[in-house]
Design an enzyme around this catalytic site. Sequence first.
Site, PDB file in Angstrom:
ATOM      1  N   GLY A  10       0.832  -1.209   0.000  1.00  0.00           N
ATOM      2  CA  GLY A  10       0.000   0.000   0.000  1.00  0.00           C
ATOM      3  C   GLY A  10       0.861   1.251   0.000  1.00  0.00           C
ATOM      4  N   LEU A  12       1.587   3.372  -2.155  1.00  0.00           N
ATOM      5  CA  LEU A  12       1.173   4.572  -2.901  1.00  0.00           C
ATOM      6  C   LEU A  12      -0.038   5.236  -2.250  1.00  0.00           C
ATOM      7  CD1 LEU A  12       1.558   3.139  -6.507  1.00  0.00           C
ATOM      8  CD2 LEU A  12       3.261   4.255  -5.069  1.00  0.00           C
ATOM      9  N   GLY A  13      -0.455   4.733  -1.102  1.00  0.00           N
ATOM     10  CA  GLY A  13      -1.611   5.305  -0.415  1.00  0.00           C
ATOM     11  C   GLY A  13      -1.237   6.516   0.421  1.00  0.00           C
ATOM     12  N   GLN A  14      -2.228   6.996   1.189  1.00  0.00           N
ATOM     13  CA  GLN A  14      -2.043   8.227   1.967  1.00  0.00           C
ATOM     14  C   GLN A  14      -0.874   8.097   2.950  1.00  0.00           C
ATOM     15  OE1 GLN A  14      -5.099   9.212   4.812  1.00  0.00           O
ATOM     16  NE2 GLN A  14      -4.668  11.393   4.716  1.00  0.00           N
ATOM     17  N   ASP A  54      -0.424  -7.444  -5.983  1.00  0.00           N
ATOM     18  CA  ASP A  54      -1.652  -7.542  -5.198  1.00  0.00           C
ATOM     19  C   ASP A  54      -1.298  -8.315  -3.920  1.00  0.00           C
ATOM     20  OD1 ASP A  54      -4.073  -8.331  -4.057  1.00  0.00           O
ATOM     21  OD2 ASP A  54      -5.071  -8.495  -6.001  1.00  0.00           O
ATOM     22  N   TYR A 144     -15.140  -2.654   8.570  1.00  0.00           N
ATOM     23  CA  TYR A 144     -13.748  -2.229   8.742  1.00  0.00           C
ATOM     24  C   TYR A 144     -13.304  -2.443  10.186  1.00  0.00           C
ATOM     25  CZ  TYR A 144      -9.827   1.145   8.634  1.00  0.00           C
ATOM     26  OH  TYR A 144      -8.611   1.764   8.716  1.00  0.00           O
ATOM     27  N   LYS A 148     -10.434  -4.923  11.674  1.00  0.00           N
ATOM     28  CA  LYS A 148      -9.283  -4.426  12.431  1.00  0.00           C
ATOM     29  C   LYS A 148      -9.216  -5.105  13.805  1.00  0.00           C
ATOM     30  CE  LYS A 148      -7.367  -1.448   9.569  1.00  0.00           C
ATOM     31  NZ  LYS A 148      -6.082  -1.735   8.940  1.00  0.00           N
TER      32      LYS A 148
HETATM   33  N1  LIG Z   1      -5.718   7.149   6.716  1.00  0.00           N
HETATM   34  C1  LIG Z   1      -6.299   6.989   7.900  1.00  0.00           C
HETATM   35  O1  LIG Z   1      -6.918   7.914   8.435  1.00  0.00           O
HETATM   36  C2  LIG Z   1      -6.163   5.663   8.633  1.00  0.00           C
HETATM   37  C3  LIG Z   1      -6.647   5.569   9.934  1.00  0.00           C
HETATM   38  C4  LIG Z   1      -6.551   4.351  10.604  1.00  0.00           C
HETATM   39  C5  LIG Z   1      -5.938   3.269   9.996  1.00  0.00           C
HETATM   40  N2  LIG Z   1      -5.468   3.384   8.727  1.00  0.00           N
HETATM   41  C6  LIG Z   1      -4.856   2.197   8.119  1.00  0.00           C
HETATM   42  O2  LIG Z   1      -3.594   2.517   7.550  1.00  0.00           O
HETATM   43  C7  LIG Z   1      -3.376   1.732   6.374  1.00  0.00           C
HETATM   44  C8  LIG Z   1      -3.075   2.634   5.187  1.00  0.00           C
HETATM   45  O3  LIG Z   1      -4.124   3.571   5.052  1.00  0.00           O
HETATM   46  P1  LIG Z   1      -4.126   4.737   3.975  1.00  0.00           P
HETATM   47  O4  LIG Z   1      -4.935   5.835   4.532  1.00  0.00           O
HETATM   48  O5  LIG Z   1      -2.764   4.996   3.481  1.00  0.00           O
HETATM   49  O6  LIG Z   1      -5.009   4.028   2.861  1.00  0.00           O
HETATM   50  P2  LIG Z   1      -5.078   4.314   1.289  1.00  0.00           P
HETATM   51  O7  LIG Z   1      -6.378   3.778   0.801  1.00  0.00           O
HETATM   52  O8  LIG Z   1      -4.694   5.712   0.978  1.00  0.00           O
HETATM   53  O9  LIG Z   1      -3.899   3.363   0.773  1.00  0.00           O
HETATM   54  C9  LIG Z   1      -4.009   1.979   0.747  1.00  0.00           C
HETATM   55  C10 LIG Z   1      -3.254   1.514  -0.465  1.00  0.00           C
HETATM   56  O10 LIG Z   1      -3.403   0.108  -0.537  1.00  0.00           O
HETATM   57  C11 LIG Z   1      -3.553  -0.233  -1.907  1.00  0.00           C
HETATM   58  N3  LIG Z   1      -4.229  -1.501  -2.045  1.00  0.00           N
HETATM   59  C12 LIG Z   1      -5.559  -1.750  -1.935  1.00  0.00           C
HETATM   60  N4  LIG Z   1      -5.786  -3.040  -2.195  1.00  0.00           N
HETATM   61  C13 LIG Z   1      -4.602  -3.623  -2.461  1.00  0.00           C
HETATM   62  C14 LIG Z   1      -4.209  -4.918  -2.819  1.00  0.00           C
HETATM   63  N5  LIG Z   1      -5.085  -5.912  -2.954  1.00  0.00           N
HETATM   64  N6  LIG Z   1      -2.883  -5.154  -3.035  1.00  0.00           N
HETATM   65  C15 LIG Z   1      -1.982  -4.168  -2.918  1.00  0.00           C
HETATM   66  N7  LIG Z   1      -2.309  -2.901  -2.610  1.00  0.00           N
HETATM   67  C16 LIG Z   1      -3.598  -2.636  -2.376  1.00  0.00           C
HETATM   68  C17 LIG Z   1      -4.348   0.902  -2.500  1.00  0.00           C
HETATM   69  O11 LIG Z   1      -4.196   0.945  -3.913  1.00  0.00           O
HETATM   70  C18 LIG Z   1      -3.760   2.098  -1.782  1.00  0.00           C
HETATM   71  O12 LIG Z   1      -2.675   2.638  -2.512  1.00  0.00           O
HETATM   72  C19 LIG Z   1      -4.626   0.877   6.190  1.00  0.00           C
HETATM   73  O13 LIG Z   1      -4.415  -0.378   6.782  1.00  0.00           O
HETATM   74  C20 LIG Z   1      -5.666   1.627   6.978  1.00  0.00           C
HETATM   75  O14 LIG Z   1      -6.669   0.768   7.429  1.00  0.00           O
HETATM   76  C21 LIG Z   1      -5.568   4.556   8.026  1.00  0.00           C
END
Ligand SMILES: NC(=O)c1ccc[n+]([C@@H]2O[C@H](COP(=O)([O-])OP(=O)(O)OC[C@H]3O[C@@H](n4cnc5c(N)ncnc54)[C@H](O)[C@@H]3O)[C@@H](O)[C@H]2O)c1
Length: 318
Positions: A10, A12-14, A54, A144, A148
Site C-alpha cells: 500500500g 502509494l496510499g495516503q 496484489d 472495517y 481491524k
Molecule cells: N488514513 C487513515 O486515516 C487511517 C486511519 C486508521 C488506519 N489506517 C490504516 O492505515 C493503512 C493505510 O491507510 P491509507 O490511509 O494509506 O489508505 P489508502 O487507501 O490511501 O492506501 C491503501 C493503499 O493500498 C492499496 N491496495 C488496496 N488493495 C490492495 C491490494 N489488494 N494489493 C496491494 N495494494 C492494495 C491501495 O491501492 C492504496 O494505494 C490501512 O491499513 C488503513 O486501514 C488509516
Amino acid sequence: MTTEKILITGALGQIGTELTNRLVEIHGAENVVASGLDRWQKNLTSAAYYERMDVSNTQLVRQVIKDYEITTVYHLASLLSGTSEKQPLFAWKLNIEPLLNFCEMAREGLISKIFWPSSIAVFGKGIPKENVGQDVVLNPTTVYGISKMAGEKWCEYYFDKHGVDVRSIRYPGLISWKTPAGGGTTDYAVEIFYEAIEEKKYKSYITENTAMPMLYMDDAIEATLQLMAAPKEKLTVHTSYNLGGMTFTPKELAAEIKKEIPEFEISYEADFRQKIAESWPASIDDSIAKKDWDLNYTFDISEMTKDMLKNLRIKLKK
Ligand SMILES: NC(=O)c1ccc[n+]([C@@H]2O[C@H](COP(=O)([O-])OP(=O)(O)OC[C@H]3O[C@@H](n4cnc5c(N)ncnc54)[C@H](O)[C@@H]3O)[C@@H](O)[C@H]2O)c1
C-alpha cells in the site's frame, strides 16, 4: 549501517507515500521496496525498487520477500472504512488474509518484524466517548472495525504463540496535504482544506459537533517509526497501541481555518459516514504508548491548520 530490508505494501496510499519517503531517508533507497496495485511510473516513489503486487497474491508476495531478502514489512494495504461498507466480504478478505500470510512468514523465520495499522474503528458501540482506554471492551459496528479488531487479535495470537514481532497502532483519522484521503470516515478533515483554498466554502458530511480523534501525518509517521525502533522487551501491548493525537469537531476545525481565511464558510449535510463517526470515540487515552515507547506529538489543531494551508497553497499554486 542498517541491515534492515523493508517492504511496504500500500506504498502509494495516503500513509504509504509519506512513510516510504521517511524510510528511504533513514535506511537508504536501496533498502526499501515499495509495492502497490498501480503500474510503475517515473517518480512514483523514492524507494529504489517498486513491485506491482496484489497483496492477496500469496505466492507473489512470498517471492518478493525472498528475492529482496526482506526483513521488515510495513503492511498498509487495506480497504478503508467508507469503502469497506460497500464491499463487506471483499473487505474482510483483503484486510485479514494478507496480514495472516505475513504473520505466517514471520513464524517461519522468513521475515523478522511486521508493522500493521489498526484503527480507532475497533472501539464501536457502547464505549465511553471520552478518553477511551487501551483495554476497553471492543464492540465495532462496521466491517472495517470488525476486520481491524480481528487483525489485532491475530497479531496478539502470533506474538503469544510464536513470538512473532508484529507491532501495531490504532491510528485515528490522519490528515495530510501530500496525498488525498482514501475513503475513510475522517476524510472531511483533509477535503475541507482543499475546498477552503479553492472555493472558500465546504459542505461537511459529518455534523458540526461530532468530535473525532485526529493526527497530523508527520506525527503519525514519527510515531510509527518510534514504535518500530523500540526495544521488543519494552512493548506491553501486542494487539495495537492506542494513539490519541488531537480531538476536534468540524465546527472547531472550520473556526481554525477561518482565522487564516476569514471568508471561509462551512455547511453540513450528513451522509452514511455520520453513523460510522458516531460509533467512534471522541478522544483516546494513549498513556501506555507514551510510557512504553515515548510517544510524543508536534502538531496541535492550530499548528496543523497553518501547516496544511501553507503547503496546500504551494501545491495548488494558490
Ligand atoms: N488514513 C487513515 O486515516 C487511517 C486511519 C486508521 C488506519 N489506517 C490504516 O492505515 C493503512 C493505510 O491507510 P491509507 O490511509 O494509506 O489508505 P489508502 O487507501 O490511501 O492506501 C491503501 C493503499 O493500498 C492499496 N491496495 C488496496 N488493495 C490492495 C491490494 N489488494 N494489493 C496491494 N495494494 C492494495 C491501495 O491501492 C492504496 O494505494 C490501512 O491499513 C488503513 O486501514 C488509516
